[in-house]
Design an enzyme around this catalytic site. Structure first.
Site, PDB file in Angstrom:
ATOM      1  N   SER A 191       0.816  -1.211   0.000  1.00 56.21           N
ATOM      2  CA  SER A 191       0.000   0.000   0.000  1.00 56.21           C
ATOM      3  C   SER A 191       0.858   1.273   0.000  1.00 56.21           C
ATOM      4  O   SER A 191       1.664   1.480  -0.900  1.00 56.21           O
ATOM      5  CB  SER A 191      -0.950  -0.051   1.196  1.00 56.21           C
ATOM      6  OG  SER A 191      -1.924   0.955   1.135  1.00 56.21           O
ATOM      7  N   ASP A 354      -9.756  -3.035  -5.165  1.00 54.77           N
ATOM      8  CA  ASP A 354      -9.523  -3.985  -4.071  1.00 54.77           C
ATOM      9  C   ASP A 354     -10.288  -3.602  -2.803  1.00 54.77           C
ATOM     10  O   ASP A 354      -9.966  -4.055  -1.714  1.00 54.77           O
ATOM     11  CB  ASP A 354      -8.029  -4.124  -3.782  1.00 54.77           C
ATOM     12  CG  ASP A 354      -7.401  -2.862  -3.173  1.00 54.77           C
ATOM     13  OD1 ASP A 354      -8.138  -1.886  -2.908  1.00 54.77           O
ATOM     14  OD2 ASP A 354      -6.177  -2.857  -2.942  1.00 54.77           O
ATOM     15  N   HIS A 387      -7.928  -5.154   0.038  1.00 56.66           N
ATOM     16  CA  HIS A 387      -6.678  -4.419   0.167  1.00 56.66           C
ATOM     17  C   HIS A 387      -5.730  -5.024   1.198  1.00 56.66           C
ATOM     18  O   HIS A 387      -4.512  -5.060   0.986  1.00 56.66           O
ATOM     19  CB  HIS A 387      -6.999  -2.964   0.537  1.00 56.66           C
ATOM     20  CG  HIS A 387      -5.819  -2.061   0.521  1.00 56.66           C
ATOM     21  ND1 HIS A 387      -5.093  -1.797  -0.622  1.00 56.66           N
ATOM     22  CD2 HIS A 387      -5.216  -1.348   1.517  1.00 56.66           C
ATOM     23  CE1 HIS A 387      -4.101  -0.963  -0.330  1.00 56.66           C
ATOM     24  NE2 HIS A 387      -4.151  -0.683   0.956  1.00 56.66           N
TER      25      HIS A 387
END
Length: 424
Positions: A191, A354, A387
């Site tokens: 991320s 996601d 995610h």
């Protein structure tokens, strides 16, 4: 010839197999691994000095008591009376004169356990899998936590905390290589950590990258920002502080340097409508107008001078990259505000991604880097994986481990096998 083949097979059987170590430092065929977490996925400590002026007496209760865990703070998320203190102490201040971010007065912070996987939050399943392969914390497996409230800045703009982190990360990667017989490291980021790692690689000389970084594995790398980033600034959503009033959440979000990095970038999002009000439509192309509209005018200058220049293009990092991300999960794409404007709750229009990162941003790397001479890029799409699913979904975790194994363990083994075939 038959005898030569038999000898070659015998030698191959004697070589180390995937995941098997031959020594305490990870084995002869294993590259060191450095983990870079995402936003909020490592711990922060704080201490309060005499110059701290709390908004409420309760918030100053720890003054002079030494270090305490600022993040995560489970007590503050459960106790409404403590939540405003956490928001206050987590906030940053942008100093327009110094052109840099700093802690609130009287708040001193540190990132504990740098280099150790003990610093990470939520990575335990992946760490256990890597340890099962033979990796050892502090020997062949390392972590590079950071103060996730900060970011870095383009050339010509100071970024004390960002520069400090990039220096520590470079030294850690170099140490990991020296600790493991000079083998270059595999960097695994998630991320927001992908965005930092990417900018870190661009900032290092090409010769350094090729010497010390074997491969980068990006998990959910949205290098074009994401739509939710605009909603976070307008409402303070996603702060992790449900007990804090909305205005305070918004102030906390707007104070953090990293919040501006979440905004969708013009290069990737273009004129796609992200926020819609009764009278206006805001896209990545008119973020400045959006910041003015939500009352965050003080964010305009750092956004224009410190963020936009870093994301006007996505040049390839020129190290091998594996990009893994989830698809097929409902992801906020457009926020439509009604009669109450930004004071109200928006209607959300969903698209693919996601769950947090939009598909247009997740595919940005392959759009820009595919076919670039000298840039190796492998893309792995994981249907239905959210995610954070890389650390909770069994199938996704296996896929991640397999990819890491492929680039961190088996490369030298493949080379040995190829040399045997050639010599035969």
């Amino acid at each position: 010839m038959d005898l030569l083949r038999l000898v070659a097979v015998a030698v191959l059987l004697a070589l180390p197999t995937r995941g098997r170590c031959s020594g305490g430092d990870g084995g002869d065929d294993m590259h060191p691994i450095v983990l870079v977490p995402g936003y909020g996925s490592n711990r922060l400590d704080a201490r309060l000095t005499a110059t701290y002026e709390p908004a409420a007496p309760l918030c100053g209760a720890r003054e002079g008591e030494g270090w305490f865990e600022l993040w995560p703070n489970h007590a503050a998320t459960r106790d409404p009376s403590q939540a405003p203190c956490l928001a206050e102490q987590m906030s940053l201040v942008y100093d327009a004169v110094a052109d840099d971010y700093r802690n609130a007065a009287g708040v001193v912070t540190r990132v504990p356990s740098f280099a150790s996987t003990r610093a990470l939050i939520g990575w335990d399943p992946l760490v256990r899998q890597l340890e099962a392969m033979g990796y050892r914390d502090g020997e062949s497996l390392f972590a590079a936590p950071y103060d996730f409230r900060y970011a870095v800045a383009p050339h010509g703009h100071p970024s004390a905390e960002g520069a400090r982190y990039f220096g520590r990360l470079a030294r850690l990667i170099e140490w990991a290589s020296r600790r493991n017989e000079g083998r270059p490291a595999v960097v695994v980021a998630h991320s927001y950590g992908c965005a930092l790692t990417y900018q870190f690689l661009l900032a290092r000389p090409l010769a350094w990258r090729r010497r010390f970084v074997k491969h980068a594995v990006f998990l959910a790398a949205a290098l074009g920002g994401f739509a939710e980033g605009m909603n976070m600034l307008s409402s303070g959503a996603g702060s992790g502080l449900p007990n804090v009033a909305r205005p305070a959440r918004a102030r906390l979000a707007r104070s953090q340097q990293s919040a501006l990095w979440r905004l969708p970038t013009p290069m990737v999002f273009g004129d796609r409508p992200v926020v819609v009000t009764k009278n206006s439509t805001y896209s990545a192309n008119n973020i400045v107008e959006f910041l003015d509209a939500i009352g965050f005018t003080e964010g305009v200058s750092p956004y224009v001078t410190r963020v936009l220049p870093m994301w006007q293009a996505l040049p390839p990092p020129m190290v091998p990259v594996t990009s893994m991300y989830g698809v097929g999960v409902m992801t906020p794409e457009t926020f439509v505000y009604g009669e109450d404007g930004f004071e109200g709750t928006p209607e959300v229009v969903y698209g693919d991604g996601d769950g947090d990162m939009n598909m247009v941003s997740l595919v940005a790397t392959e759009k820009e880097w595919s076919g670039v001479e000298g840039q190796i890029l492998k893309v792995v799409r994981l249907p239905g994986v959210c995610h954070t699913g890389f650390f909770s979904d069994d199938l996704a975790l296996k896929k991640v481990v397999a990819e890491i194994q492929e680039v961190a363990v088996s490369i030298e083994l493949h080379q040995k096998r190829e040399n045997l075939v050639l010599s035969e």
